[in-house]
Motif scaffolding. Structure first.
Motif, PDB file in Angstrom:
ATOM      1  N   ILE A 175       0.739  -1.147  -0.090  1.00  0.00           N
ATOM      2  CA  ILE A 175      -0.059  -0.077  -0.020  1.00  0.00           C
ATOM      3  C   ILE A 175       0.819   1.339   0.019  1.00  0.00           C
ATOM      4  O   ILE A 175       2.091   0.967   0.297  1.00  0.00           O
ATOM      5  CB  ILE A 175      -0.918   0.049   1.305  1.00  0.00           C
ATOM      6  CG1 ILE A 175      -0.283   0.036   2.502  1.00  0.00           C
ATOM      7  CG2 ILE A 175      -2.131  -1.077   1.137  1.00  0.00           C
ATOM      8  CD1 ILE A 175      -1.042   0.336   3.583  1.00  0.00           C
ATOM      9  N   VAL A 176       0.255   2.128  -0.288  1.00  0.00           N
ATOM     10  CA  VAL A 176       0.784   3.579  -0.384  1.00  0.00           C
ATOM     11  C   VAL A 176       0.010   4.708   0.397  1.00  0.00           C
ATOM     12  O   VAL A 176      -1.100   4.568   0.394  1.00  0.00           O
ATOM     13  CB  VAL A 176       1.158   4.189  -1.706  1.00  0.00           C
ATOM     14  CG1 VAL A 176       1.829   5.727  -1.707  1.00  0.00           C
ATOM     15  CG2 VAL A 176       2.011   3.161  -2.558  1.00  0.00           C
ATOM     16  N   ILE A 214       2.344  10.852 -12.490  1.00  0.00           N
ATOM     17  CA  ILE A 214       1.645   9.510 -12.838  1.00  0.00           C
ATOM     18  C   ILE A 214       2.194   8.229 -12.032  1.00  0.00           C
ATOM     19  O   ILE A 214       3.449   8.161 -11.772  1.00  0.00           O
ATOM     20  CB  ILE A 214       1.961   9.199 -14.609  1.00  0.00           C
ATOM     21  CG1 ILE A 214       1.450  10.529 -15.129  1.00  0.00           C
ATOM     22  CG2 ILE A 214       1.583   7.974 -15.021  1.00  0.00           C
ATOM     23  CD1 ILE A 214       1.730  10.428 -16.686  1.00  0.00           C
ATOM     24  N   LEU A 215       1.331   7.421 -11.480  1.00  0.00           N
ATOM     25  CA  LEU A 215       1.781   6.465 -10.722  1.00  0.00           C
ATOM     26  C   LEU A 215       1.398   5.022 -11.669  1.00  0.00           C
ATOM     27  O   LEU A 215       0.280   4.867 -11.946  1.00  0.00           O
ATOM     28  CB  LEU A 215       0.689   6.249  -9.555  1.00  0.00           C
ATOM     29  CG  LEU A 215       0.882   7.446  -8.618  1.00  0.00           C
ATOM     30  CD1 LEU A 215      -0.259   7.290  -7.334  1.00  0.00           C
ATOM     31  CD2 LEU A 215       1.976   7.663  -8.062  1.00  0.00           C
ATOM     32  N   CYS A 216       2.601   4.466 -11.860  1.00  0.00           N
ATOM     33  CA  CYS A 216       2.731   3.345 -12.588  1.00  0.00           C
ATOM     34  C   CYS A 216       2.138   2.143 -11.649  1.00  0.00           C
ATOM     35  O   CYS A 216       2.870   2.022 -10.492  1.00  0.00           O
ATOM     36  CB  CYS A 216       3.743   3.216 -13.547  1.00  0.00           C
ATOM     37  SG  CYS A 216       3.843   1.485 -14.310  1.00  0.00           S
ATOM     38  N   PHE A 217       1.262   1.370 -11.680  1.00  0.00           N
ATOM     39  CA  PHE A 217       0.990   0.208 -10.974  1.00  0.00           C
ATOM     40  C   PHE A 217       1.110  -1.246 -11.361  1.00  0.00           C
ATOM     41  O   PHE A 217       1.073  -2.285 -10.810  1.00  0.00           O
ATOM     42  CB  PHE A 217      -0.433   0.234 -10.463  1.00  0.00           C
ATOM     43  CG  PHE A 217      -1.453   0.369 -10.989  1.00  0.00           C
ATOM     44  CD1 PHE A 217      -2.079  -0.718 -11.525  1.00  0.00           C
ATOM     45  CD2 PHE A 217      -1.698   1.504 -11.826  1.00  0.00           C
ATOM     46  CE1 PHE A 217      -3.327  -0.786 -12.450  1.00  0.00           C
ATOM     47  CE2 PHE A 217      -2.849   1.539 -12.653  1.00  0.00           C
ATOM     48  CZ  PHE A 217      -3.678   0.372 -12.928  1.00  0.00           C
ATOM     49  N   PRO A 272       5.077  -0.562  -4.553  1.00  0.00           N
ATOM     50  CA  PRO A 272       3.875  -1.254  -5.290  1.00  0.00           C
ATOM     51  C   PRO A 272       3.902  -0.065  -6.632  1.00  0.00           C
ATOM     52  O   PRO A 272       2.823  -0.548  -7.292  1.00  0.00           O
ATOM     53  CB  PRO A 272       2.786  -0.932  -4.219  1.00  0.00           C
ATOM     54  CG  PRO A 272       3.381   0.189  -3.512  1.00  0.00           C
ATOM     55  CD  PRO A 272       4.856   0.112  -2.965  1.00  0.00           C
ATOM     56  N   VAL A 273       4.269   1.230  -6.570  1.00  0.00           N
ATOM     57  CA  VAL A 273       4.105   2.098  -7.529  1.00  0.00           C
ATOM     58  C   VAL A 273       5.477   2.635  -8.021  1.00  0.00           C
ATOM     59  O   VAL A 273       6.265   2.782  -7.192  1.00  0.00           O
ATOM     60  CB  VAL A 273       2.919   3.188  -7.280  1.00  0.00           C
ATOM     61  CG1 VAL A 273       1.797   2.862  -7.103  1.00  0.00           C
ATOM     62  CG2 VAL A 273       3.740   3.939  -6.090  1.00  0.00           C
ATOM     63  N   ASP A 304      -4.502   1.522  -2.298  1.00  0.00           N
ATOM     64  CA  ASP A 304      -4.116   0.006  -2.629  1.00  0.00           C
ATOM     65  C   ASP A 304      -3.973  -0.192  -4.164  1.00  0.00           C
ATOM     66  O   ASP A 304      -4.920  -0.344  -4.907  1.00  0.00           O
ATOM     67  CB  ASP A 304      -5.286  -0.938  -2.106  1.00  0.00           C
ATOM     68  CG  ASP A 304      -4.922  -2.486  -2.317  1.00  0.00           C
ATOM     69  OD1 ASP A 304      -3.896  -2.694  -2.982  1.00  0.00           O
ATOM     70  OD2 ASP A 304      -5.876  -3.226  -1.973  1.00  0.00           O
ATOM     71  N   PRO A 305      -2.857  -0.086  -4.700  1.00  0.00           N
ATOM     72  CA  PRO A 305      -2.762  -0.104  -6.310  1.00  0.00           C
ATOM     73  C   PRO A 305      -3.151  -1.347  -6.917  1.00  0.00           C
ATOM     74  O   PRO A 305      -3.330  -1.573  -8.019  1.00  0.00           O
ATOM     75  CB  PRO A 305      -1.178   0.131  -6.452  1.00  0.00           C
ATOM     76  CG  PRO A 305      -0.632   0.675  -5.066  1.00  0.00           C
ATOM     77  CD  PRO A 305      -1.467   0.342  -4.133  1.00  0.00           C
ATOM     78  N   SER A 306      -3.362  -2.478  -5.928  1.00  0.00           N
ATOM     79  CA  SER A 306      -3.787  -3.661  -6.675  1.00  0.00           C
ATOM     80  C   SER A 306      -5.250  -3.722  -7.163  1.00  0.00           C
ATOM     81  O   SER A 306      -5.635  -4.278  -8.073  1.00  0.00           O
ATOM     82  CB  SER A 306      -3.652  -4.701  -5.837  1.00  0.00           C
ATOM     83  OG  SER A 306      -4.507  -4.613  -4.614  1.00  0.00           O
TER      84      SER A 306
END
Length: 160
Positions: free
Chosen positions: A3-4, A121-124, A136-137, A17-19
């Protein structure tokens, strides 16, 4: 589960939760985003409009719902996806007194302005897989200046 958190000068601290972002309609293909950076966005819109017009006029067969679903499923399995940070910052209600956004990682900290953070931008997901080893990102700047060296291992986004 990776998590972030968004903390600091915010009205509402948030846990991300990027998932689950793979199901979010705001996600987009990161490779396609950066490949279109040099292209004229207006041109791309015109091509899409022309394609739609050709389908309506019967010059081109429209894709079937079945083939569209298959294509979307395949794209999810091998795509590299990202989402903008801005909507999460809006939900957290960043204080007007905040001037910097600090990305805290396992090894270091990286600071950018709030304006830059809103465009971050958050790549997940990379090639259909979550970023388990160095996630996670990954944080990318909109202009692509850190495309070959994104901020990795992000655990916290702290507003200063």
């Amino acid at each position: 589960m990776e998590i972030v958190t968004i903390t600091g000068k915010v009205k509402y601290p948030i846990t991300l939760d990027p998932s689950v972002w793979i199901f979010d309609d705001r996600k987009f293909d990161l490779d396609q985003f950066f490949s279109s950076q040099g292209a004229d966005h207006h041109e791309a819109e015109e091509l899409e409009i022309d394609r739609e017009r050709l389908i309506r006029e019967g010059a081109v067969a429209p894709p079937t719902l079945k083939s569209e679903k298959k294509y979307e499923k395949e794209k999810l399995l091998d795509g590299t996806f990202a989402i903008r940070l801005e909507p999460f910052l809006k939900n957290a209600e960043v204080s007007e007194s905040a001037v910097q956004c600090l990305f805290k990682t396992e090894h270091d900290e990286f600071s950018i302005s709030i304006e830059e953070a809103c465009r971050a931008i958050l790549c997940f997901s990379k090639k259909g897989k979550p970023l388990t080893e160095d996630g996670p990102v990954h944080v990318y700047f909109e202009d692509g200046s850190n495309r070959s060296n994104p901020i990795k291992h992000v655990k916290e986004i702290h507003m200063i």
